[in-house]
Design an enzyme around this catalytic site. Structure first.
Site, PDB file in Angstrom:
ATOM      1  N   HIS A  98       0.845  -1.197   0.000  1.00  0.00           N
ATOM      2  CA  HIS A  98       0.000   0.000   0.000  1.00  0.00           C
ATOM      3  C   HIS A  98       0.879   1.244   0.000  1.00  0.00           C
ATOM      4  O   HIS A  98       1.942   1.257   0.621  1.00  0.00           O
ATOM      5  CB  HIS A  98      -0.893   0.040   1.244  1.00  0.00           C
ATOM      6  CG  HIS A  98      -1.657  -1.220   1.486  1.00  0.00           C
ATOM      7  ND1 HIS A  98      -2.598  -1.701   0.608  1.00  0.00           N
ATOM      8  CD2 HIS A  98      -1.593  -2.117   2.488  1.00  0.00           C
ATOM      9  CE1 HIS A  98      -3.087  -2.832   1.094  1.00  0.00           C
ATOM     10  NE2 HIS A  98      -2.499  -3.115   2.226  1.00  0.00           N
ATOM     11  N   GLU A 115      -1.113  -0.311   8.302  1.00  0.00           N
ATOM     12  CA  GLU A 115      -2.081  -1.193   8.931  1.00  0.00           C
ATOM     13  C   GLU A 115      -1.439  -2.022  10.031  1.00  0.00           C
ATOM     14  O   GLU A 115      -0.216  -2.113  10.130  1.00  0.00           O
ATOM     15  CB  GLU A 115      -2.735  -2.104   7.894  1.00  0.00           C
ATOM     16  CG  GLU A 115      -1.778  -3.016   7.156  1.00  0.00           C
ATOM     17  CD  GLU A 115      -2.434  -3.665   5.918  1.00  0.00           C
ATOM     18  OE1 GLU A 115      -3.223  -3.010   5.240  1.00  0.00           O
ATOM     19  OE2 GLU A 115      -2.115  -4.842   5.659  1.00  0.00           O
ATOM     20  N   HIS A 173       3.636  -7.306   1.733  1.00  0.00           N
ATOM     21  CA  HIS A 173       3.028  -8.216   2.711  1.00  0.00           C
ATOM     22  C   HIS A 173       1.970  -9.104   2.086  1.00  0.00           C
ATOM     23  O   HIS A 173       1.450  -8.812   0.997  1.00  0.00           O
ATOM     24  CB  HIS A 173       2.425  -7.433   3.874  1.00  0.00           C
ATOM     25  CG  HIS A 173       1.314  -6.508   3.465  1.00  0.00           C
ATOM     26  ND1 HIS A 173       1.538  -5.239   3.010  1.00  0.00           N
ATOM     27  CD2 HIS A 173      -0.030  -6.668   3.416  1.00  0.00           C
ATOM     28  CE1 HIS A 173       0.394  -4.659   2.722  1.00  0.00           C
ATOM     29  NE2 HIS A 173      -0.585  -5.512   2.942  1.00  0.00           N
ATOM     30  N   ARG A 193      -1.289  -4.931  -6.081  1.00  0.00           N
ATOM     31  CA  ARG A 193      -1.004  -6.362  -6.072  1.00  0.00           C
ATOM     32  C   ARG A 193       0.207  -6.642  -6.947  1.00  0.00           C
ATOM     33  O   ARG A 193       0.263  -6.150  -8.082  1.00  0.00           O
ATOM     34  CB  ARG A 193      -2.212  -7.048  -6.714  1.00  0.00           C
ATOM     35  CG  ARG A 193      -2.758  -8.204  -5.963  1.00  0.00           C
ATOM     36  CD  ARG A 193      -3.970  -8.749  -6.720  1.00  0.00           C
ATOM     37  NE  ARG A 193      -5.224  -8.320  -6.129  1.00  0.00           N
ATOM     38  CZ  ARG A 193      -6.322  -8.043  -6.827  1.00  0.00           C
ATOM     39  NH1 ARG A 193      -6.336  -8.112  -8.143  1.00  0.00           N
ATOM     40  NH2 ARG A 193      -7.415  -7.693  -6.208  1.00  0.00           N
TER      41      ARG A 193
END
Ligand SMILES: [Zn+2]
Length: 316
Positions: A98, A115, A173, A193
């Protein structure tokens, strides 16, 4: 002062399972069930208030009409800062990254995404991907995406129930199969992605990759794992600080019989119950809860939780 349950938005991503329905009482026909967005104002899936004075109101409307209920810390953010989810990975999620705020605001028109994951449950030997196992160059990263050898240089980490991972924006991740996670993240739905195990989506076509943007934002150094604190137990309540950053402040509460809590004027409290059941009392109002429930408590509110339970408490 307000206190209410939130009912989530659901997502049927291809890697999802059924445990959010069978073990966490989520009421939906969606199959598979990958995610429930438990505290969300995001237009891709917002939570809805359940019961009480604001019954059936979208959470985004409540947030915009009740700034004082969010607390003073919220004023430093232009948009509501966080999103909280439960995620059931029956299969591997794509390897992804991200962007940070600066890039995401410029390119996507929304916040970036730092996150945090709390492992609610996992199969034996389950593992996830957290950054690289050594620093690599941008050329090597691009080449390994191109020739499908990226998994040879990622850092695979075995997980246990209760483990915590802080994933700063830019960290490569992936949640691995057999892991059920509570995720506290910035209010964003931007994912780049880079590897999807050669899978196809519901339409039979490979799911889109976002390689150029991923090359722009990925941190190519190794990412050290952060340890969270030890639990501190007082009067039958064990509190463990899980993660604190400029966007959220998250702790785990293990309550034996009861806990008196106070959301001060600086922040609301979000309670995500991951085990047990009980009752929350606040100013004569009583709310029953069980494992899987998400409860919002407005700033400047005293409340009491009764019942043996484990809860993830998020503030900002
Ligand atoms: Zn992610």
């Amino acid at each position: 002062m307000s206190i209410f349950k939130l009912s989530p938005a659901f997502k049927d991503y291809i890697w999802g399972g059924s445990r959010l329905k069978t073990d966490f009482f989520k009421n939906t026909d969606m199959t598979p069930l990958a995610e429930s967005w438990e505290l969300s104002v995001h237009s891709d899936g917002e939570s809805i208030i359940c019961g009480g004075e604001f019954d059936k109101m979208g959470f985004s409307q409540y947030v915009s009409e009740h700034p004082q209920a969010m607390g003073t810390n919220c004023q430093r953010f232009e948009n509501f800062p966080i999103l909280i989810k439960l995620i059931d990975a029956y299969d591997n999620l794509s390897v992804q990254v991200h962007p940070d705020n600066e890039y995401a605001m410029r390119v996507e028109g929304e916040y970036g995404k730092t996150e945090m994951w709390y492992i609610v449950d996992c199969e034996e030997n389950a593992e996830l991907i957290y950054g690289f196992d050594r620093e690599i160059s941008k050329e090597e990263f691009a080449q390994r995406i191109e020739n499908n050898t990226l998994l040879e240089v990622v850092n695979k980490v075995k997980v246990n129930k209760g483990d915590v991972f802080f994933i700063e924006a830019g960290t490569l991740h992936a949640i691995g199969k057999g892991i059920l996670i509570a995720e506290i993240q910035q209010n964003s739905n931007t994912t780049y992605r880079v590897y999807d195990y050669g899978r196809v989506g519901a339409d039979g076509k490979p799911r889109a990759l976002h390689i150029e943007k991923a090359l722009d934002v990925t941190n190519l150094k190794t990412a050290p794992l952060k340890n969270c604190g030890e639990a501190v137990c007082v009067n039958g309540v064990c509190t463990r600080m899980l993660a604190r950053c400029e966007y959220f402040d998250v702790s785990e509460l293990k309550i034996e019989t009861e806990a008196e809590l106070f959301a001060d004027e600086s922040t609301f409290n979000s309670l995500l119950f991951i085990d047990g059941q009980g009752i929350i009392e606040c100013d004569g109002q009583k709310i029953e809860f069980r494992k899987g429930d998400s409860v919002f408590v407005s700033a400047d509110t005293r409340y009491k939780i009764s019942g043996k339970c484990i809860c993830i408490l998020t503030k900002i």
